[in-house]
Design a protein around this motif. Structure first.
Motif, PDB file in Angstrom:
ATOM      1  N   GLY A  69       0.818  -1.201   0.000  1.00  0.00           N
ATOM      2  CA  GLY A  69       0.000   0.000   0.000  1.00  0.00           C
ATOM      3  C   GLY A  69       0.847   1.244   0.000  1.00  0.00           C
ATOM      4  O   GLY A  69       2.083   1.194  -0.092  1.00  0.00           O
ATOM      5  N   SER A  70       0.185   2.363   0.140  1.00  0.00           N
ATOM      6  CA  SER A  70       0.879   3.654   0.158  1.00  0.00           C
ATOM      7  C   SER A  70       0.061   4.670   0.940  1.00  0.00           C
ATOM      8  O   SER A  70      -1.149   4.494   1.154  1.00  0.00           O
ATOM      9  CB  SER A  70       1.118   4.151  -1.278  1.00  0.00           C
ATOM     10  OG  SER A  70      -0.122   4.410  -1.916  1.00  0.00           O
ATOM     11  N   GLU A  74       7.694  -2.675   6.215  1.00  0.00           N
ATOM     12  CA  GLU A  74       8.849  -2.181   5.467  1.00  0.00           C
ATOM     13  C   GLU A  74       8.422  -1.034   4.543  1.00  0.00           C
ATOM     14  O   GLU A  74       7.421  -1.143   3.830  1.00  0.00           O
ATOM     15  CB  GLU A  74       9.457  -3.311   4.640  1.00  0.00           C
ATOM     16  CG  GLU A  74      10.700  -2.912   3.862  1.00  0.00           C
ATOM     17  CD  GLU A  74      11.253  -4.050   3.023  1.00  0.00           C
ATOM     18  OE1 GLU A  74      12.291  -3.845   2.362  1.00  0.00           O
ATOM     19  OE2 GLU A  74      10.635  -5.143   3.026  1.00  0.00           O
ATOM     20  N   ILE A  75       9.175   0.058   4.584  1.00  0.00           N
ATOM     21  CA  ILE A  75       9.001   1.166   3.641  1.00  0.00           C
ATOM     22  C   ILE A  75      10.030   0.949   2.525  1.00  0.00           C
ATOM     23  O   ILE A  75      11.245   1.025   2.770  1.00  0.00           O
ATOM     24  CB  ILE A  75       9.229   2.536   4.313  1.00  0.00           C
ATOM     25  CG1 ILE A  75       8.267   2.722   5.487  1.00  0.00           C
ATOM     26  CG2 ILE A  75       9.055   3.663   3.292  1.00  0.00           C
ATOM     27  CD1 ILE A  75       6.810   2.766   5.122  1.00  0.00           C
ATOM     28  N   TYR A  76       9.563   0.643   1.357  1.00  0.00           N
ATOM     29  CA  TYR A  76      10.496   0.309   0.277  1.00  0.00           C
ATOM     30  C   TYR A  76      10.617   1.394  -0.778  1.00  0.00           C
ATOM     31  O   TYR A  76      11.462   1.288  -1.690  1.00  0.00           O
ATOM     32  CB  TYR A  76      10.111  -1.016  -0.388  1.00  0.00           C
ATOM     33  CG  TYR A  76       8.760  -1.043  -1.049  1.00  0.00           C
ATOM     34  CD1 TYR A  76       8.573  -0.600  -2.354  1.00  0.00           C
ATOM     35  CD2 TYR A  76       7.652  -1.542  -0.361  1.00  0.00           C
ATOM     36  CE1 TYR A  76       7.325  -0.637  -2.956  1.00  0.00           C
ATOM     37  CE2 TYR A  76       6.408  -1.578  -0.960  1.00  0.00           C
ATOM     38  CZ  TYR A  76       6.249  -1.122  -2.256  1.00  0.00           C
ATOM     39  OH  TYR A  76       5.008  -1.145  -2.851  1.00  0.00           O
ATOM     40  N   ILE A 129       5.152  10.641  -0.772  1.00  0.00           N
ATOM     41  CA  ILE A 129       4.344   9.426  -0.789  1.00  0.00           C
ATOM     42  C   ILE A 129       5.240   8.247  -0.412  1.00  0.00           C
ATOM     43  O   ILE A 129       6.294   8.026  -1.041  1.00  0.00           O
ATOM     44  CB  ILE A 129       3.701   9.185  -2.170  1.00  0.00           C
ATOM     45  CG1 ILE A 129       2.737  10.330  -2.506  1.00  0.00           C
ATOM     46  CG2 ILE A 129       2.962   7.854  -2.173  1.00  0.00           C
ATOM     47  CD1 ILE A 129       2.104  10.216  -3.884  1.00  0.00           C
ATOM     48  N   ALA A 130       4.830   7.538   0.626  1.00  0.00           N
ATOM     49  CA  ALA A 130       5.584   6.372   1.076  1.00  0.00           C
ATOM     50  C   ALA A 130       4.845   5.108   0.655  1.00  0.00           C
ATOM     51  O   ALA A 130       3.636   4.982   0.874  1.00  0.00           O
ATOM     52  CB  ALA A 130       5.747   6.413   2.591  1.00  0.00           C
ATOM     53  N   GLU A 131       5.584   4.179   0.073  1.00  0.00           N
ATOM     54  CA  GLU A 131       5.038   2.880  -0.307  1.00  0.00           C
ATOM     55  C   GLU A 131       5.561   1.838   0.688  1.00  0.00           C
ATOM     56  O   GLU A 131       6.754   1.823   1.004  1.00  0.00           O
ATOM     57  CB  GLU A 131       5.444   2.539  -1.737  1.00  0.00           C
ATOM     58  CG  GLU A 131       4.844   3.486  -2.758  1.00  0.00           C
ATOM     59  CD  GLU A 131       5.226   3.133  -4.186  1.00  0.00           C
ATOM     60  OE1 GLU A 131       6.242   2.412  -4.364  1.00  0.00           O
ATOM     61  OE2 GLU A 131       4.529   3.579  -5.118  1.00  0.00           O
ATOM     62  N   TYR A 132       4.667   1.012   1.173  1.00  0.00           N
ATOM     63  CA  TYR A 132       5.019   0.089   2.254  1.00  0.00           C
ATOM     64  C   TYR A 132       4.564  -1.327   1.930  1.00  0.00           C
ATOM     65  O   TYR A 132       3.745  -1.559   1.031  1.00  0.00           O
ATOM     66  CB  TYR A 132       4.392   0.547   3.568  1.00  0.00           C
ATOM     67  CG  TYR A 132       2.872   0.539   3.553  1.00  0.00           C
ATOM     68  CD1 TYR A 132       2.164  -0.583   3.966  1.00  0.00           C
ATOM     69  CD2 TYR A 132       2.151   1.652   3.120  1.00  0.00           C
ATOM     70  CE1 TYR A 132       0.776  -0.594   3.947  1.00  0.00           C
ATOM     71  CE2 TYR A 132       0.768   1.653   3.107  1.00  0.00           C
ATOM     72  CZ  TYR A 132       0.086   0.525   3.516  1.00  0.00           C
ATOM     73  OH  TYR A 132      -1.280   0.519   3.483  1.00  0.00           O
ATOM     74  N   SER A 158      -5.437   9.455   2.179  1.00  0.00           N
ATOM     75  CA  SER A 158      -4.505   8.967   1.149  1.00  0.00           C
ATOM     76  C   SER A 158      -4.158   7.489   1.305  1.00  0.00           C
ATOM     77  O   SER A 158      -3.455   6.928   0.451  1.00  0.00           O
ATOM     78  CB  SER A 158      -3.217   9.789   1.196  1.00  0.00           C
ATOM     79  OG  SER A 158      -2.506   9.525   2.405  1.00  0.00           O
ATOM     80  N   LEU A 159      -4.643   6.848   2.356  1.00  0.00           N
ATOM     81  CA  LEU A 159      -4.243   5.458   2.621  1.00  0.00           C
ATOM     82  C   LEU A 159      -4.776   4.507   1.548  1.00  0.00           C
ATOM     83  O   LEU A 159      -5.944   4.544   1.190  1.00  0.00           O
ATOM     84  CB  LEU A 159      -4.767   5.025   3.988  1.00  0.00           C
ATOM     85  CG  LEU A 159      -4.466   3.579   4.399  1.00  0.00           C
ATOM     86  CD1 LEU A 159      -2.979   3.357   4.536  1.00  0.00           C
ATOM     87  CD2 LEU A 159      -5.201   3.238   5.708  1.00  0.00           C
TER      88      LEU A 159
END
Length: 260
Positions: free
Chosen positions: A144-145, A194-196, A204-207, A256-257
């Motif tokens: 997700g992000s 994990e944040i990759y 924007i963080a993708e996890y 934004s989830l």
């Protein structure tokens, strides 16, 4: 002139006699209506003196303002207390008195209640708490992000090896790990967060979330406990309850989830 004066004297004397006769008649009528005047008044006087005498004699000549009721109320109350004290001091057997028995019974009851509570707490076992984590081998992954509107994107965030990127990723991973590890429903199955990737769009963080399941309950867990809806709702509720202000650097926008 003499005759007129004498007549006047006779008239005046007659008036006086008449008034005296009327007064005597009035007194006699009052006496006749009420009976003997002295006989009527004496009993009330005697009764009053009797009451006063009782008040004076009841306490060695001292007057009791509250009357007979107050004089007898205190001895009755004291006698009841004396009876209770006397009963508590009675010997039940040997040198044991009644009050000692009451105290011992109270102590025994309290001790039994405390022991019962301790035993129940010791033998109570929650079936849900008995599990062998070594049997949790089947992975369940979610990606997700979400966006962090309080951060300004920089080129260093694109480089996963940069200090800025690693620091932000560490903070976000700790936040996700603490959330899922403490969840009553998902905590036992959670493995890691994990944040990759970090990319532009504010930031924007993708996890990725990893859960481990036992093989024997895999189907049930996929359908209910570790369903996409359950994992998403836990994270969404956490984000909605954030105490950070919208301008905080690590504030995650719940809208934004995304989770898939």
């Amino acid at each position: 002139m003499c005759i007129f004066s004498q007549n006047n004297m006779n008239i005046e004397m007659h008036s006086i006699k008449t008034n005296g006769s009327d007064a005597a008649t009035h007194l006699m009528t009052a006496a006749a209506g009420n009976g003997d005047g002295h006989a009527y008044r004496c009993p009330r006087t005697a009764e009053t003196k009797g009451l006063l005498g009782a008040q004076h004699n009841g306490h060695n000549g001292e007057t009791t303002p509250s009357g007979r009721v107050a004089a007898y109320a205190s001895p009755r109350g004291e006698s009841a207390m004396c009876r209770v004290k006397k009963e508590l001091r009675e010997v039940v057997f040997w040198k044991v008195r009644l009050w000692m028995v009451v105290v011992m019974l109270f102590i025994v009851v309290v001790a039994i209640v405390l022991i019962s509570l301790a035993v129940c707490a010791a033998i109570h076992e929650d079936a849900d708490e008995k599990f062998d984590r070594s049997t949790f081998r089947i992975p369940r992954l979610f990606n997700g992000s979400f966006s962090l509107p309080g951060l300004v994107f920089t080129q260093d965030l694109l480089m996963g090896s940069s200090n800025e990127s690693q620091a932000l990723a560490s903070v976000l991973q700790s936040k996700l790990t603490g959330l899922y590890a403490s969840s009553p429903a998902l905590g036992r199955y959670f493995s890691k967060a994990e944040i990759y990737s970090l990319r532009n769009g504010s930031v924007i963080a993708e996890y990725q979330l990893t859960f481990l399941m036992p093989e024997e309950h895999e189907e049930r867990l996929r359908s209910f406990t570790l369903s996409r809806e359950m994992v998403y709702n836990v994270l969404r509720q956490f984000l909605c309850d954030q105490e950070d202000h919208a301008s905080g650097p690590f504030y995650i926008d719940p809208v934004s989830l995304k989770l898939f």
